[in-house]
Design an enzyme around this catalytic site. Sequence first.
Site, mmCIF file in Angstrom:
data_model
loop_
_atom_site.group_PDB
_atom_site.id
_atom_site.type_symbol
_atom_site.label_atom_id
_atom_site.label_comp_id
_atom_site.label_asym_id
_atom_site.label_seq_id
_atom_site.Cartn_x
_atom_site.Cartn_y
_atom_site.Cartn_z
ATOM 1 C CG ASP A 1 -2.291 0.594 0.914
ATOM 2 O OD1 ASP A 1 -2.329 1.814 0.692
ATOM 3 O OD2 ASP A 1 -3.305 -0.119 0.897
ATOM 4 C CG HIS B 1 -5.144 3.889 0.248
ATOM 5 N ND1 HIS B 1 -4.767 2.565 0.115
ATOM 6 C CD2 HIS B 1 -6.308 4.010 -0.435
ATOM 7 C CE1 HIS B 1 -5.672 1.926 -0.602
ATOM 8 N NE2 HIS B 1 -6.615 2.778 -0.956
ATOM 9 C CB SER C 1 -9.266 0.922 -0.897
ATOM 10 O OG SER C 1 -8.542 1.133 -2.082
#
Length: 738
Positions: A145, A218, A518
């Site tokens: 990620d 994220h 996600s």
Amino acid sequence: MVLDGKSFQLVLSLLLLITILTASSSASDNRKSYIIHMDKSAMPAAFSTQHSWYTSALSSLSLSTDGVPPIHLYTYNHVMNGFSAVLSPSQLEQLEKMPGHVATFAETFGHFHTTHTRDFLGLKENVGLWPVAMFGDDMIIGIIDSGVWPESESFNDEGMPPVPTRWRGACETGAEFNSSHCNKKLIGARSFSKAMKRSGLNISDIYDYDSPRDFFGHGTHTSSTAAGSRVPCADHFGYAKGTAIGMAPKARLAMYKVGFYNDSIAAFASDTLAGMDQAIADGVDLMSLSLGFPETPFYENPIALGAFAAMEKGIFVACSAGNSGHVALFNGAPWITTVGAGTVDRDFAGRITLGKGNLSVNGRSVYPENQLVSRVPLYFGHGNRNKEICKHSSLDPEDVAGKYIFCDFDNETSYDQQLNEFERSGASGAIISSDSGISVFVSEFNLPFVIVNPKEGDPPGGILFIRGPGLVAPWVLKPDILAPGYEILAGWVPNKEAWVSIHNDTLLTDYALLSGTSMSSPHLVGIAALLKTAHREWSPAAIRSAIMTTADVFDNTQSIIKDMATGHPGTPLDFGAGHVNPNKAMNPGLVYDMGVQGYINLLCGMNYTMQHITIITRRSDFSCENASLDLNYPSFIAILNDTSTTSYTFKRVLTNVVNLSSVYAAEVVMLTGMKGVVQPLTISFTEKYSKAEFNLTVEIDLGQRPRSDYNGYYGYLSWHEVNGTHVVRSPIVCAFSP
């Protein structure tokens, strides 16, 4: 997601980079980075390692026209036989003529698919999967990620036992990150950016870190969702207040940062492959990737290549299916568990009151403060349904500039006449609060967004963002499963705007609500970690089967899960086998298991060449004797053609995973126009791990109805345990090849 002007400009710049990446990556003499596949068996005896062979081959190439030698990026030891390098066209031509060269692919770019869920999923402290799996203890989850914010309380290691001795990973040093940032929860952190840097792009000093530290948020969000520690009193500006906790709170985390910001947050294929290669070498048990590359053949897709190597070593890989709606599905390789996003039984709301109570409008919102607004124009798109529902292409910036936008998503209730009457009355002022049905939001036009007195609702679950089948292998139903992916509260980076602003002020937070597939992939990988803890002997295919055959297809109102884009009931093309049910998956009764050869049979059936299969499998000693497009998969999909009738016969093998003998009886439920026949109708198992075969023949008669009516037409095959409680259910669906 709510964007103020500054945030929108940032997102706009992210999107613009997609169109200029190729040009930016070209230095003088058109030097570019490539992924080069080599034949390991062709390595000369003089070399002791593949790495020395590759670097020697590169050093033998001539300089480019501007006098620059080739640059080695990574040697891959697990995900493929080969390396990546920056080459000029002439150097590439020389390399491709060398003995042992198999194939070369140019660099590609991937993009990210961007609390309460443990209750929604039925995970409880003292009963069910959590205690049986010891909350995921001893499992190591690798997250590929954008990095991690190690100071987050979600990575607190209080009460964690020592790091497993089998762990071979490390905590790298870099910008504002060192080995002391790792602990018994976050046991590894690395970053991979060589391809990005050598392509002519530099990591932003303002909007990122040249280290495993996360700036974008994220990676912190996804990793804490998968295995974050218990954090009481977490919230997003007063919303979703409660205890934040990951799906496998006792599992360990290792972050492999591959996404960096330089006018865009993007991941390079070479860097992503290197991250997956290192995760395998470090000894992770599971991987989650909430990003995707363009759907190219599997032998060109970096995630498909890395996931195949991981699967061979027993590593479970979950990937997000993407957020492209009904356009394209990502990460559709059958050895990947492809996860779609579902909503949960919670919503956040506010109310807008116009005038002195003249009209109240309810809507979904996570706006962080109460507000009184006066003398502002309103916009409702009266008379144009596309404008009333705020369809992006219909809103004219000049029409809506400076106005508060009302978006009507309730087909049964229209407020336009009441709003017109309110405007004609000459009243002014609005007290802003909401419930559900009408949304007021900031659009791409940087308009104000105000909601007051937020309240939580209790909507049914639904499907977001994606529809199958996949483009590359439509013969395998994708997505596989839904997991929570809507307004998920998880760890955030406190130096990053939480996509929320009041007036011109941006807000910071340690926990944020985000939506997308996600968010669903880390939910699923955390659940898989629990199942792997409870059943150490299960293969990745067995874990996926247990998850799929026990999934829920009804929401909390006992209706078929809905497509939130249309409000209509979804189909297996939208939700796969259904919504994950962790406690049921712990004890599925039977599983559809599969090893490497099953996938090779599929690749052969897809008419991949020997070279293509060698690239994926890293071997040449395989056989295509049993080539077939029919995998031993927990779902069935019949691809329709131009004829009025279609017939498919599927062959499957079920494995008993219970310590008892048992008998199961088949039940097929199909819609009109479909017919399913199972042979035999009953199957028997004498002991644990015993197997039974069956055939399912599906016939579809298109009749006189429009062919489009049959896209997504579906039914179910269920195996019911005789005198028992297990039910093993698989979807059967029709689809036209995309």
